[in-house]
Write a protein that holds these residues in place. Structure first.
Motif, PDB file in Angstrom:
ATOM      1  N   TRP A  57      10.755   2.166   3.415  1.00  0.00           N
ATOM      2  CA  TRP A  57      10.127   0.936   2.939  1.00  0.00           C
ATOM      3  C   TRP A  57      10.079   0.971   1.418  1.00  0.00           C
ATOM      4  O   TRP A  57       9.478   1.880   0.823  1.00  0.00           O
ATOM      5  CB  TRP A  57       8.704   0.820   3.487  1.00  0.00           C
ATOM      6  CG  TRP A  57       8.640   0.618   4.965  1.00  0.00           C
ATOM      7  CD1 TRP A  57       8.562  -0.563   5.637  1.00  0.00           C
ATOM      8  CD2 TRP A  57       8.645   1.645   5.975  1.00  0.00           C
ATOM      9  NE1 TRP A  57       8.515  -0.355   6.991  1.00  0.00           N
ATOM     10  CE2 TRP A  57       8.566   0.998   7.233  1.00  0.00           C
ATOM     11  CE3 TRP A  57       8.710   3.046   5.932  1.00  0.00           C
ATOM     12  CZ2 TRP A  57       8.557   1.702   8.434  1.00  0.00           C
ATOM     13  CZ3 TRP A  57       8.700   3.748   7.128  1.00  0.00           C
ATOM     14  CH2 TRP A  57       8.628   3.080   8.362  1.00  0.00           C
ATOM     15  N   PRO A  95       5.397  -6.970   1.787  1.00  0.00           N
ATOM     16  CA  PRO A  95       5.089  -6.453   3.143  1.00  0.00           C
ATOM     17  C   PRO A  95       5.294  -4.934   3.236  1.00  0.00           C
ATOM     18  O   PRO A  95       4.517  -4.249   3.907  1.00  0.00           O
ATOM     19  CB  PRO A  95       6.084  -7.206   4.033  1.00  0.00           C
ATOM     20  CG  PRO A  95       6.441  -8.428   3.267  1.00  0.00           C
ATOM     21  CD  PRO A  95       6.434  -8.014   1.823  1.00  0.00           C
ATOM     22  N   GLU A 107       2.367  -3.112   1.581  1.00  0.00           N
ATOM     23  CA  GLU A 107       1.169  -3.104   2.437  1.00  0.00           C
ATOM     24  C   GLU A 107       1.319  -2.064   3.555  1.00  0.00           C
ATOM     25  O   GLU A 107       0.373  -1.347   3.878  1.00  0.00           O
ATOM     26  CB  GLU A 107       0.954  -4.503   3.021  1.00  0.00           C
ATOM     27  CG  GLU A 107       0.585  -5.548   1.972  1.00  0.00           C
ATOM     28  CD  GLU A 107       0.485  -6.943   2.564  1.00  0.00           C
ATOM     29  OE1 GLU A 107       0.737  -7.076   3.794  1.00  0.00           O
ATOM     30  OE2 GLU A 107       0.179  -7.900   1.821  1.00  0.00           O
ATOM     31  N   TYR A 108       2.521  -1.990   4.130  1.00  0.00           N
ATOM     32  CA  TYR A 108       2.741  -1.032   5.213  1.00  0.00           C
ATOM     33  C   TYR A 108       2.590   0.404   4.711  1.00  0.00           C
ATOM     34  O   TYR A 108       1.953   1.237   5.367  1.00  0.00           O
ATOM     35  CB  TYR A 108       4.139  -1.235   5.813  1.00  0.00           C
ATOM     36  CG  TYR A 108       4.415  -0.303   6.978  1.00  0.00           C
ATOM     37  CD1 TYR A 108       4.095  -0.672   8.275  1.00  0.00           C
ATOM     38  CD2 TYR A 108       4.974   0.959   6.770  1.00  0.00           C
ATOM     39  CE1 TYR A 108       4.327   0.186   9.352  1.00  0.00           C
ATOM     40  CE2 TYR A 108       5.209   1.832   7.832  1.00  0.00           C
ATOM     41  CZ  TYR A 108       4.883   1.428   9.117  1.00  0.00           C
ATOM     42  OH  TYR A 108       5.100   2.291  10.166  1.00  0.00           O
ATOM     43  N   GLU A 152      -1.029   1.300   4.133  1.00  0.00           N
ATOM     44  CA  GLU A 152      -1.787   1.381   5.379  1.00  0.00           C
ATOM     45  C   GLU A 152      -1.429   2.628   6.183  1.00  0.00           C
ATOM     46  O   GLU A 152      -2.268   3.197   6.883  1.00  0.00           O
ATOM     47  CB  GLU A 152      -1.510   0.127   6.222  1.00  0.00           C
ATOM     48  CG  GLU A 152      -2.325   0.066   7.507  1.00  0.00           C
ATOM     49  CD  GLU A 152      -2.050  -1.212   8.298  1.00  0.00           C
ATOM     50  OE1 GLU A 152      -2.428  -1.271   9.493  1.00  0.00           O
ATOM     51  OE2 GLU A 152      -1.454  -2.139   7.717  1.00  0.00           O
ATOM     52  N   HIS A 153      -0.169   3.095   6.082  1.00  0.00           N
ATOM     53  CA  HIS A 153       0.301   4.230   6.894  1.00  0.00           C
ATOM     54  C   HIS A 153       0.637   5.438   6.018  1.00  0.00           C
ATOM     55  O   HIS A 153       1.512   6.228   6.360  1.00  0.00           O
ATOM     56  CB  HIS A 153       1.548   3.820   7.698  1.00  0.00           C
ATOM     57  CG  HIS A 153       1.300   2.723   8.680  1.00  0.00           C
ATOM     58  ND1 HIS A 153       1.323   1.395   8.325  1.00  0.00           N
ATOM     59  CD2 HIS A 153       0.999   2.765  10.009  1.00  0.00           C
ATOM     60  CE1 HIS A 153       1.081   0.654   9.395  1.00  0.00           C
ATOM     61  NE2 HIS A 153       0.869   1.451  10.441  1.00  0.00           N
TER      62      HIS A 153
END
Length: 828
Positions: free
Chosen positions: A354, A360, A363-364, A367-368
Motif C-alpha cells: 500500500w 485509502p 488509512e489502511y 489502521e493495520h
C-alpha cells in the motif's frame, strides 16, 4: 555424522521449510541430498566447511560493507549447503520471472515514451515524477531493439503456504549474478558427487545469453563489437563481482575515467589510442553516469554519455532511467498494468503493498500498522524496514507522525514470514531464506538463469535479509529431470572478425596500475630481503654483529625501509629489534613492508580481471602473511620467508603466466625501474668515501641483492670489492645487476614506444648504458681505488636519476597523455 542429522533439525510449524515436508521427512527434490548428507561423518562435513572458507579466502571473494572494520577485504559469506529447487517448480518460476522482465521493460518504454499509464490512471503521476529515479533527460530515448531492461533481478520470498512472492525488483544494475556463479564454482566442488548425480542445471548458458545479446543488439555498423563493464571502482561493495564478471564474460573492466565521448560516440582510452565502445554493461547508478545531464558532482561518470545514447551510438545495459522501477510503491499497481500492456495476468504476485501517497492506502496502513512492514517508497531514502508490531510507545507515535507528514515517502507491506532452510554450523540450523533470481534480455525474449543467489538471514529469528547487515549466501541448485549437458562460454567457431592480437583494449588506467603493481612487487621483495638480512644479524650471537649492522641499517634508512634517524629531541630512540619489527608490521609507518603490501594489493585490485586465479591467490596470501601477530624475531623471520616465497611466485607469474601484451610490458617496466632505483641506492652506501669496515658490508649487500649464491658459486671465497662490483653493477647476465636493468629498459621502452607510436627516449637511457659498457674495471685493481669508487658513485647516482626520469616519462606518454603519439601529431 550420526544418522540423526536430519532428525535433529527443527521443523518449523509457522513457516515453510525448504528441506522438510514434515519433521525428519525431506521433500522429494531434497531426498537424495539429505540422504547423502546424513551419510557423511562429522569430520567430512567439517572438512567441506573448511574447504568452502578456504576457497573464499583463496579466490579473494569479498563484499565490501561501508564503515566495516574489515574494510574493503570483508570476505563473502557462503554457507556450504545448497538451496535446492525442483525442476517443475522452477519451470513455473522461470516463466513468471521472464514475464515480469517483459512487463517492466514495457513500463519503462511507456514512462519515457507516450506515458499512457499516467494518462489512463494506471499509475499516479506523483509516484513517477515525485521521485529521483525518474530521469527527465531520458525522455524520448529509443534504445536498440526497444530494450530498456537488459539485466533484471527480482527478490523472492516464500510464504507459509509455499507460494513465492516478489518483494523487490532490481532494475538499475542488478548485482548478485556473479556471486551466484562464484557460489556455484565453490559449492559444486565441495559436493562434486551430489552435484553430478542430482542433475543440477548449469549457469553458463545464462552468461552466454548476455554475451550474445549485447553483441547482436549493439549498434556496431559492421565493426567487431566491443562491450565493456562499467564499475564505480574498487571501493564499491560489489567490486569483486564486477571484476569477476568482466573476466568471465571477456569484457574490459572500465571506470568512467577510461571512457570518453567524441561526436556522440563512446571511446575506450587504451594504450594504443581510442577504440569505439558499442555496448556498456553498467554497474554504476543512473545519477552518476553523466555529470553533464544527470548529477553534476559525479566524478564517476562519462560527460556526454546521454548524447551518445540519444544518438543511438551505444547500447546501455541497463538503459539510464531504469532505476525508477525500483520504487517499492509500484508493486501494488503491477497487476492491472500487466493486463494493459501485455494482455496477460501477472504470473508472479508481488507482496501486498500500500502506497501511503493515496488516501485509502494511508488509512489502511495506519489502521493495520501492527500487521505490516513499513518501508521507504523510494530507493534514494536511507531508511531500514520497520516491523509495525515492534513499534511501541514513543517510537510508534513518531513513526505515525512521519508517515502522516510525508505519506508519499512510505509504503506498508504485508509481513511475509519467510521460509527457512538449513545452514551448517557444526550442525543443521534453520535460517530465514530468500532468492534473487536473474533474467537477461535476448532478441528472443528474457532468458532466466537456471539458478539463483540464495540469501540467508545472519541469525535465527531474523526476518530481514541483507548482505549489508551480515547476511549469508547460498548456491541454488535447480534440478533437471534428466542428465544435463555442460556448456561453455566459448564460441563453437570464431570468424575473422573475432581475431585479436595482443592487448589492444587495455585502458591507460590499467597500464598504470600494472606499472605500479610491478614497482610495488619489486619494492616489497627488496624490503623483505633487507629486513631479513638485518633480523638474521640481530638474532646472531656474533660479537661483530654491531659492526656488520652499521652499514646495513644505514642502507635501510637510505632506501626508506627504516625511518631516518630523528634529530636530538631528548626522547629515547626505540630498541633496534622493536624498530625492525615496526618496519615489518606497522602499516601506518612510512616505508614499512606491511604498508607496501597494502599498496601492492591496491594496485592489483584495479587490474583483478587481468590476473589468473593462481596469481590472485598468491597476492591474497601475501597480504594475509603480516595480518597475524608478530612479536618476536623468530616469528618475523618466518613471516619474511613466506613473504619472499610469495614475491618469487609473483615474479614467476609475471614471466610465465601473462600474455606478452602492452599491459605485461608495463608490469615488467615497473619492476625494472624499481629494481634499478633500489640497486643504485643500496650500492651507494658501502661506496661512501668515509665508510670504514667496508668489506664487512659485502655479505649482507649480496644477500639483499639476491646474488650471494651466484657469487659463492663463481668465486668460492669471501666477498671482495672487484668481483662484487662486477656482479652487482656491470654483469649483464645477472638479473640483479644495474646493467641488466638498463639493458631491459632499453629493450622494453624501445618496443613499447615503437608499438604505441611514441619516439624512444634515447637521450634518457642510452648515455647511461654507454657509460656502464665503457667503465674500466681494472681501476679497481689498484691499491688505492677511491678515485674509481668516486666515479662509480657518480654513475650510480645517474642510474637513480634515470630510473626516476623513465618513470615520469612513462606516465607522461602513456597514462596521462601529455605527449601525443607521433601518428596523431599535425604535420607542419
Amino acid at each position: 555424522m550420526p544418522s540423526g542429522l536430519i532428525e535433529s533439525y527443527p521443523h518449523a510449524v509457522d513457516r515453510y521449510d525448504e528441506m522438510l515436508a514434515a519433521p525428519g521427512q525431506p521433500r522429494p527434490h531434497w531426498q537424495a541430498f539429505a540422504e547423502r548428507l546424513s551419510g557423511f561423518p562429522e569430520e567430512a562435513l567439517l572438512h567441506r566447511a573448511d574447504f568452502v572458507r578456504g576457497a573464499i579466502e583463496a579466490d579473494g571473494v569479498t563484499y565490501n560493507v561501508y564503515a566495516d572494520p574489515k574494510g574493503t577485504k570483508r570476505p563473502w559469506e557462503l554457507d556450504m549447503l545448497p538451496l535446492i529447487v525442483g525442476a517443475a517448480e522452477w519451470q513455473t518460476l522461470g516463466a513468471a520471472v521472464a514475464q515480469r522482465g517483459r512487463l517492466l521493460n514495457a513500463i519503462l518504454a511507456d514512462l519515457y515514451g507516450p506515458r499512457h499509464l499516467l494518462t489512463e490512471g494506471l499509475l499516479p503521476p506523483a509516484l513517477v515524477f515525485g521521485q529521483h529515479g525518474y530521469k527527465w533527460p531520458c525522455l524520448g530515448v529509443q534504445p536498440p531493439a526497444g530494450i530498456w531492461l537488459h539485466s533484471y533481478a527480482v527478490d523472492l520470498a516464500r510464504a507459509p503456504d509455499g507460494k513465492w512472492w516478489a518483494i523487490a525488483d532490481r532494475t538499475q544494475g542488478p548485482s548478485g549474478a556473479g556471486y551466484a556463479l562464484q557460489n556455484r564454482i565453490i559449492v559444486s566442488r565441495a559436493f562434486p558427487d551430489a552435484f553430478r548425480e542430482l542433475h543440477v542445471q548449469p549457469l553458463a548458458s545464462f552468461f552466454r545469453a548476455i554475451q550474445d545479446s549485447l553483441a547482436r543488439l549493439a549498434p556496431t555498423e559492421g565493426e567487431a563489437p566491443l562491450a565493456v563493464l562499467l564499475t564505480p571502482g574498487p571501493y564499491n561493495e560489489t567490486y569483486f563481482e564486477h571484476a569477476f564478471l568482466a573476466r568471465y564474460l571477456g569484457f574490459p573492466l572500465v571506470e568512467g575515467q577510461d571512457l570518453t565521448v567524441r561526436d556522440d560516440t563512446v571511446y575506450l582510452k587504451t594504450l594504443r589510442g581510442l577504440r569505439r565502445v558499442h555496448a556498456i554493461l553498467r554497474r554504476l547508478d543512473d545519477d552518476f553516469c553523466d555529470p553533464l545531464e544527470l548529477r553534476a558532482d559525479s566524478a564517476l561518470g562519462i560527460p556526454g554519455l546521454m548524447g551518445a545514447i540519444r544518438a543511438g551510438r551505444v547500447l546501455m545495459a541497463n538503459q539510464l532511467g531504469s532505476g525508477v522501477l525500483e520504487s517499492a510503491a509500484l508493486l501494488g499497481f503491477l497487476p492491472p498494468i500487466c493486463e494493459r500492456l501485455l494482455g496477460e495476468a501477472l504470473l508472479m504476485p508481488s507482496v501486498a503493498t500500500w502506497w501511503c501517497g493515496e488516501e485509502p492506502a494511508l488509512e489502511y496502513v495506519l489502521e493495520h500498522l501492527d500487521e505490516l512492514v513499513i518501508k521507504p517508497a523510494f530507493p534514494s531514502m536511507r531508511m531500514e524496514a520497520v516491523f509495525g508490531h515492534e513499534l511501541k510507545g514513543d517510537s510508534r507515535r513518531r513513526m505515525i507522525e512521519r508517515i502522516v507528514a510525508q505519506p508519499h515517502a512510505y509504503v506498508g507491506q504485508e509481513w511475509v514470514r519467510l521460509s527457512q532452510a538449513p545452514v551448517w554450523n557444526r550442525k543443521l540450523m534453520p535460517r530465514s531464506v530468500g532468492m534473487r533470481v536473474f533474467a537477461a534480455a535476448t532478441p528472443d525474449g528474457y532468458a532466466v538463469m537456471p539458478g539463483a543467489l540464495g540469501r540467508v538471514a545472519p541469525r535465527a529469528g531474523m526476518e530481514v535479509i541483507s548482505m549489508q547487515r551480515g547476511g549469508l549466501s547460498k548456491d541454488t541448485w535447480v534440478r533437471a529431470d534428466a542428465p544435463v549437458v555442460r556448456t561453455s562460454l566459448l564460441k563453437r567457431r570464431l570468424g575473422v572478425i573475432d581475431l585479436v592480437c595482443g592487448g589492444a583494449d587495455i585502458p591507460s588506467r590499467v597500464g598504470e596500475n600494472l606499472f605500479w603493481m610491478g614497482r610495488y612487487a619489486e619494492r616489497c621483495e627488496a624490503s623483505a630481503r633487507l629486513l631479513r638480512a638485518a633480523l638474521v644479524r640481530v638474532s646472531s650471537s656474533d660479537p661483530d654483529t654491531e659492526l656488520r649492522l652499521s652499514g646495513l641499517l644505514a642502507a635501510a634508512r637510505r632506501v626508506g625501509v627504516l625511518p631516518p634517524l630523528a634529530e636530538e629531541s631528548g626522547s629515547t630512540p626505540p630498541a633496534l629489534e622493536e624498530e625492525l619489527l615496526a618496519a615489518l608490521t606497522d602499516v601506518d609507518q612510512p616505508g614499512s613492508l606491511a604498508g607496501k603490501l597494502r599498496a601492492l594489493g591496491f594496485s592489483a585490485g584495479h587490474v583483478k580481471e587481468r590476473l589468473s586465479s593462481d596469481n590472485w591467490h598468491a597476492l591474497n596470501h601475501l597480504e594475509q602473511l603480516l595480518a597475524r601477530p608478530i612479536a618476536t624475531v623468530d616469528q618475523a623471520l618466518s613471516a619474511l620467508d613466506q613473504v619472499m616465497l610469495s614475491c618469487i611466485s609473483l615474479a614467476g607469474f609475471a614471466m610465465d603466466d601473462m600474455t606478452r601484451d602492452e599491459g605485461w610490458r608495463f608490469l615488467i617496466l615497473g619492476r625494472r625501474v624499481e629494481r634499478l632505483y633500489g640497486l643504485a641506492s643500496l650500492l651507494s652506501v658501502p661506496l661512501e668515501p668515509d665508510v670504514r669496515e667496508r668489506e664487512r658490508m659485502f655479505e649482507w649487500l649480496l644477500e639483499a641483492a639476491n646474488s650471494i649464491v651466484t657469487y659463492r658459486a663463481r668465486y668460492r671465497r669471501v666477498p671482495e670489492l672487484l668481483p662484487l662490483v662486477h656482479l652487482l653493477v656491470f654483469d649483464t647476465t645477472n638479473p640483479h645487476s644495474v646493467a641488466f636493468q638498463v639493458d631491459a629498459l632499453q629493450r622494453y621502452m624501445g618496443r613499447t614506444a615503437r608499438e604505441l607510436g611514441h619516439p624512444y627516449p634515447s637521450l634518457m637511457i642510452d648515455p647511461l648504458a654507454r657509460r656502464l659498457a665503457d667503465f674500466d674495471l681494472t681501476r679497481f685493481e689498484a691499491e688505492d681505488c677511491e678515485l674509481a669508487l668516486g666515479t662509480l658513485r657518480t654513475l650510480l647516482a645517474e642510474a637513480e636519476d634515470v630510473a626516476g626520469n623513465v618513470s615520469e616519462e612513462v606516465h607522461r606518454r602513456f597514462f596521462i597523455h601529455t605527449v601525443r603519439p607521433m601518428h596523431l601529431r599535425s604535420v607542419a
